[in-house]
Every structure is written in C-alpha cells, then in structure tokens.
Scaffold this motif. Structure first.
Motif, short mmCIF file in Angstrom:
data_model
loop_
_atom_site.label_atom_id
_atom_site.label_comp_id
_atom_site.label_asym_id
_atom_site.label_seq_id
_atom_site.Cartn_x
_atom_site.Cartn_y
_atom_site.Cartn_z
N ARG A 256 -4.98 12.40 -1.47
CA ARG A 256 -5.65 11.91 -0.26
C ARG A 256 -7.17 12.00 -0.44
O ARG A 256 -7.91 11.05 -0.15
CB ARG A 256 -5.22 12.74 0.96
N ASN A 257 -7.61 13.15 -0.99
CA ASN A 257 -9.06 13.33 -1.15
C ASN A 257 -9.66 12.33 -2.12
O ASN A 257 -10.83 11.94 -1.99
CB ASN A 257 -9.36 14.76 -1.61
N SER A 258 -8.83 11.91 -3.11
CA SER A 258 -9.37 10.98 -4.12
C SER A 258 -9.64 9.59 -3.54
O SER A 258 -10.34 8.78 -4.14
CB SER A 258 -8.43 10.91 -5.34
N VAL A 259 -9.06 9.32 -2.37
CA VAL A 259 -9.33 8.03 -1.71
C VAL A 259 -10.53 8.16 -0.76
O VAL A 259 -11.12 7.16 -0.35
CB VAL A 259 -8.09 7.58 -0.87
N THR A 260 -10.85 9.40 -0.42
CA THR A 260 -11.73 9.63 0.72
C THR A 260 -13.18 9.92 0.29
O THR A 260 -13.52 11.04 -0.07
CB THR A 260 -11.19 10.83 1.56
N SER A 261 -13.99 8.90 0.31
CA SER A 261 -15.42 9.09 -0.02
C SER A 261 -16.11 9.76 1.16
O SER A 261 -15.81 9.44 2.32
CB SER A 261 -16.10 7.74 -0.24
N LYS A 262 -17.01 10.66 0.83
CA LYS A 262 -17.75 11.35 1.89
C LYS A 262 -18.51 10.32 2.74
O LYS A 262 -19.21 9.45 2.21
CB LYS A 262 -18.74 12.33 1.25
N GLY A 263 -18.33 10.41 4.02
CA GLY A 263 -19.03 9.49 4.92
C GLY A 263 -18.53 8.06 4.85
O GLY A 263 -19.18 7.15 5.36
N GLY A 264 -17.37 7.85 4.19
CA GLY A 264 -16.89 6.49 3.98
C GLY A 264 -15.84 6.04 5.01
O GLY A 264 -15.62 6.69 6.04
N THR A 265 -15.17 4.94 4.66
CA THR A 265 -14.23 4.31 5.59
C THR A 265 -12.96 5.14 5.79
O THR A 265 -12.44 5.25 6.90
CB THR A 265 -13.83 2.92 5.07
N THR A 266 -12.45 5.71 4.67
CA THR A 266 -11.20 6.47 4.77
C THR A 266 -11.40 7.70 5.63
O THR A 266 -10.54 8.06 6.46
CB THR A 266 -10.70 6.88 3.36
N ALA A 267 -12.54 8.37 5.42
CA ALA A 267 -12.84 9.57 6.23
C ALA A 267 -12.84 9.20 7.71
O ALA A 267 -12.30 9.94 8.55
CB ALA A 267 -14.18 10.17 5.81
N ALA A 268 -13.43 8.05 8.01
CA ALA A 268 -13.46 7.62 9.42
C ALA A 268 -12.04 7.36 9.92
O ALA A 268 -11.66 7.79 11.03
CB ALA A 268 -14.32 6.36 9.55
N GLY A 269 -11.24 6.69 9.08
CA GLY A 269 -9.85 6.40 9.48
C GLY A 269 -9.03 7.68 9.62
O GLY A 269 -8.28 7.85 10.60
N LEU A 270 -9.18 8.60 8.66
CA LEU A 270 -8.39 9.83 8.71
C LEU A 270 -8.77 10.70 9.91
O LEU A 270 -7.91 11.38 10.49
CB LEU A 270 -8.58 10.64 7.42
N ALA A 271 -10.03 10.67 10.27
CA ALA A 271 -10.46 11.46 11.45
C ALA A 271 -9.73 10.95 12.69
O ALA A 271 -9.30 11.74 13.55
CB ALA A 271 -11.97 11.36 11.62
N THR B 137 0.83 -1.21 0.00
CA THR B 137 0.00 0.00 0.00
C THR B 137 0.87 1.26 0.00
O THR B 137 0.63 2.19 -0.78
CB THR B 137 -0.94 -0.01 1.23
N ILE B 138 1.88 1.27 0.88
CA ILE B 138 2.77 2.44 0.91
C ILE B 138 3.50 2.58 -0.43
O ILE B 138 3.54 3.67 -1.02
CB ILE B 138 3.80 2.32 2.07
N GLY B 139 4.04 1.46 -0.92
CA GLY B 139 4.80 1.51 -2.18
C GLY B 139 3.93 1.96 -3.35
O GLY B 139 4.34 2.81 -4.15
N GLY B 140 2.74 1.43 -3.43
CA GLY B 140 1.83 1.79 -4.52
C GLY B 140 1.43 3.26 -4.44
O GLY B 140 1.42 3.98 -5.45
N ALA B 141 1.10 3.71 -3.24
CA ALA B 141 0.67 5.10 -3.07
C ALA B 141 1.81 6.06 -3.38
O ALA B 141 1.62 7.09 -4.07
CB ALA B 141 0.16 5.31 -1.64
N VAL B 142 3.02 5.73 -2.91
CA VAL B 142 4.17 6.60 -3.14
C VAL B 142 4.50 6.64 -4.64
O VAL B 142 4.77 7.71 -5.20
CB VAL B 142 5.39 6.14 -2.31
N ALA B 143 4.44 5.49 -5.30
CA ALA B 143 4.74 5.45 -6.74
C ALA B 143 3.73 6.28 -7.50
O ALA B 143 4.07 7.02 -8.44
CB ALA B 143 4.74 4.00 -7.23
#
Ligand SMILES: NC(=O)C1=CN([C@@H]2O[C@H](COP(=O)(O)OP(=O)(O)OC[C@H]3O[C@@H](n4cnc5c(N)ncnc54)[C@H](O)[C@@H]3O)[C@@H](O)[C@H]2O)C=CC1
Ligand SMILES: O=C(O)[C@@H]1CCC=N1
Length: 249
Positions: free
Chosen positions: A207-222, A187-193
C-alpha cells in the motif's frame, strides 16, 4: 456451490451421481436423478451434503442407508455441526468443509474440519478432493471452521460487493459501466496478483509503495480509512458472518 465444486470434481475418475429435485444442470459424465427413489438400491463411498443448512434435518436422514460401510459424509453447509449431521446420518463419519465460490474456476479456498468418527483416511481423501477446487486449510475445531466461513466462505460476496461499489464510484467519475468494470477488475486483479507473487512485500508495504507523500493515493486513502472506519466495518462484517454460522450450528 455444489455445481462449482462439481465442475472440478468431474475431472477426476469417480462415478458421480447428483440428486436434485430441481434437476439442475450437471456436467457431462455426471448422473443426475431428481428423485431419490432412482438410487434406492445404491450405496456411495462419499455423500456430499450440499443443500442449505436449514434443509439438512429434512433431507439427509433419508440418505443414511446409502452410505457404503467405509464411506463418509462431506458437508459444505455453513454452520450446521458435524455431530448433528453424524447423528441424522445414523452415526456416520462426517467431515465438514467450507469452500468458496471461486472453486468454480479451481481457485477456491476451502476450510476442512474432520468431525466425529472421521478417520485419517477420510480426512486425507477430503483434503485431496477439495484441493481439486483450489487451496485447502485444515482446522482442528468447528469453531475455527465457522471463522473460516466468515473470512473465506462468504468472502467472495464481500469482494464482489466492494468491486461493485468501486465500479459505481468509477461511473460517478464519468466512465460507462464497461469502462468502470474493466478498470476496477483490472486494478483489483493486478494488485492481488502482485501481492500473491512469491516474496511479495507485506500488504502494508505494498500500500505504501503506491502512496506518494502528499499525493493522490494519500488523499484517497484518507477518505477511505483515515478514521479506521473501513477497518471497523470489516471487523463487524466477519463477526456478523461468524455469528450467523454459530446460529446455524
Ligand atoms: N454459495 C456459496 O458461496 C457457498 C455455499 N455454501 C453452502 O452450500 C450449500 C448450498 O448453498 P448454495 O449453493 O448457495 O444454495 P443453492 O440454493 O444455490 O443450492 C442448493 C441446491 O440444493 C438443491 N436442493 C434443494 N432441495 C433438495 C433436496 N431435497 N435434495 C437434493 N437437493 C436439493 C437445490 O435444487 C439447489 O440446487 C449451503 O449449505 C451453503 O451453506 C458453502 C460455501 C459457499
Ligand atoms: O451465505 C451463506 O450462508 C453461504 C455460506 C458461505 C457462503 N455462502
């Protein structure tokens, strides 16, 4: 760190001699001596200071007599200033560089700072030499180089620690060590590349392109940085490393 650089430098045409009392492994084609007496009558166009900064005062003065007339000293030591090194080397030209460990695979990031008496030719040589181990950034002050140290020199340590903690958290989700390592590094390697692709969007947009409103990433990032705690911690991390470099000057 010296071995990491050596693994890339050895690909070039130069004759390289390593002096290391511990007799560390060197690549084929490199001469290793464990006692300086073995090079007593020899001069070198370049002397690389790759011992701990705390050892320089004890070790380097003995090498002043080994520098060829047009040669220079290249120091990879954190903090230890070029003017101090120039003095202990009998007023030799000095260039400081601050590489980082991925130099071992040709993917290092090295800051370069010409010090006292270094000529344009020395600087050009140092830049070419360090570029063999990855990308370089030349800075015009040691103050700046000590900040490169905080960001990039020590940086792989932060990345490995972040990856380690990330993998530990993955294991707490029920994955074994191999699965966690595979997922985290993938995940780190793919994201960095992806972020390093030409014309890639800003890191914030990515970062925003991974983050769906009300989704899992938003919860994790919070949970990760909703209160700015991660940002503050990274500021503190770089500042602490920089302040340590200043202490080593
Ligand atoms: N480890 C890293 O990621 C980075 C380290 N540096 C700098 O590299 C330098 C070395 O650090 P590390 O590689 O981490 O340490 P290290 O302990 O792995 O390597 C130091 C080497 O110096 C040798 N040595 C000890 N006494 C000696 C002597 N009297 N004569 C010749 N060799 C001697 C040791 O045997 C060892 O091979 C430090 O100045 C550090 O600031 C710079 C950038 C990154
Ligand atoms: O930790 C250190 O002091 C060295 C310099 C940068 C990375 N390692």
């Amino acid at each position: 760190m010296g071995s990491a650089l050596l693994s890339q430098w050895v690909e070039g045409p130069e004759a390289i001699t390593v002096v290391d009392p511990a007799g560390s492994d060197v690549p084929d084609g490199v001469t290793l001596v464990t006692d300086r007496a073995a090079i007593a009558d020899r001069n070198f166009d370049l002397i690389v200071a790759a011992v701990k900064p705390q050892l320089i005062d004890d070790v380097l003065p003995d090498y002043a007599a080994h520098l060829a007339p047009e040669g220079y000293v290249l120091s990879i030591a954190a903090g230890y200033s070029a003017s101090r090194l120039s003095k202990v080397m009998g007023n030799a030209p000095v260039i400081r560089t601050m590489p980082n460990l991925p130099a071992a695979i040709g993917r290092g990031v090295s800051g370069i700072c010409p010090g006292p008496l270094a000529t344009a030719a020395h600087t050009e040589h140092a830049e070419d030499f360090m570029r063999r181990a990855g990308t370089t950034i030349t800075v015009d002050s040691e103050e700046k180089l000590d900040r490169v140290t905080a960001v990039a020199g020590s940086g792989p340590g932060y990345v490995f620690e972040i990856a380690r903690a990330y993998a530990e958290a993955a294991m707490a989700q029920g994955f074994d060590e191999d699965e966690a390592r595979k997922m985290v590094l993938g995940t780190i390697g793919g994201a960095v590349a992806m972020a390093g692709e030409p014309g890639a969007p800003s890191l914030e947009e990515l970062r925003n392109s991974v983050t769906s409103k009300g989704g899992t990433t938003a919860a994790g990032l919070a949970a990760l940085n909703g209160d700015g705690g991660l940002t503050t911690r990274l500021h503190d991390t770089l500042q602490a490393a920089y302040e340590r470099a200043v202490e080593l000057r």
